[in-house]
Design an enzyme around this catalytic site. Structure first.
Site, short mmCIF file in Angstrom:
data_model
loop_
_atom_site.label_atom_id
_atom_site.label_comp_id
_atom_site.label_asym_id
_atom_site.label_seq_id
_atom_site.Cartn_x
_atom_site.Cartn_y
_atom_site.Cartn_z
N CYS A 1 -0.09 3.66 2.81
CA CYS A 1 0.62 3.16 3.97
C CYS A 1 2.09 3.50 4.31
O CYS A 1 2.59 3.90 5.35
CB CYS A 1 0.48 1.53 4.23
SG CYS A 1 -1.44 1.24 4.02
N CYS B 1 0.75 -1.22 0.14
CA CYS B 1 -0.05 -0.04 -0.07
C CYS B 1 0.96 1.24 0.15
O CYS B 1 1.73 1.38 0.97
CB CYS B 1 -0.72 0.01 1.30
SG CYS B 1 -1.75 1.87 1.68
#
Length: 139
Positions: A73, A70
């Site tokens: 993230c 991600c």
């Protein structure tokens, strides 16, 4: 057996076992009695550690639900680390990899990552499914 973290004393190097309920406290080295600072970094946890820490934490717990693939993230990770450092002793930060622990993600109805959940006394009090600036996250 409940979760505990092994922390090395900065003064003498002795490894100390710190139970979940004391991770946010200033402790003392079992060997030299030097202070052991509260946890000041995000802790990567599994389901068992998550349960123990959340149940015993005397401070609010920020949980970062993330995955290695991600992009947002990865962008949020340095901010999460800095927040953990700033909040040491006043709050704790846990990281839950949703790829490794989908059961925890499902428990909090995580549909997008990163998702941040604040728990107080083991109960969710706030949930946000996007990256926010550190001041907003700190609040």
């Amino acid at each position: 057996m409940s979760f505990s973290l092994i922390r090395a004393c900065a003064a003498c190097g002795t490894k100390n076992r710190v139970p979940a309920r004391h991770l946010a406290h200033i402790g003392r080295c079992g060997s030299c009695q030097a202070p052991l600072a509260p946890v000041s970094e995000p802790l990567d946890v599994d389901a068992a550690a998550f349960a123990d820490i959340v149940a015993e934490a005397p401070v609010p717990v920020l949980v970062d639900f993330w995955a290695s693939w991600c992009g947002p993230c990865r962008i949020a990770a340095p901010e999460v680390r800095e927040l953990a450092r700033e909040a040491a002793g006043k709050a704790m930060v846990l990281k839950v990899n949703t790829e490794e622990h989908p059961d925890l993600a499902a428990r909090f109805s995580v549909e997008a990552i990163p998702t941040f959940v604040v728990l107080r006394n083991g109960r969710p009090v706030l949930q946000r499914d996007s990256v926010a600036p550190r001041p907003a996250t700190r609040q």
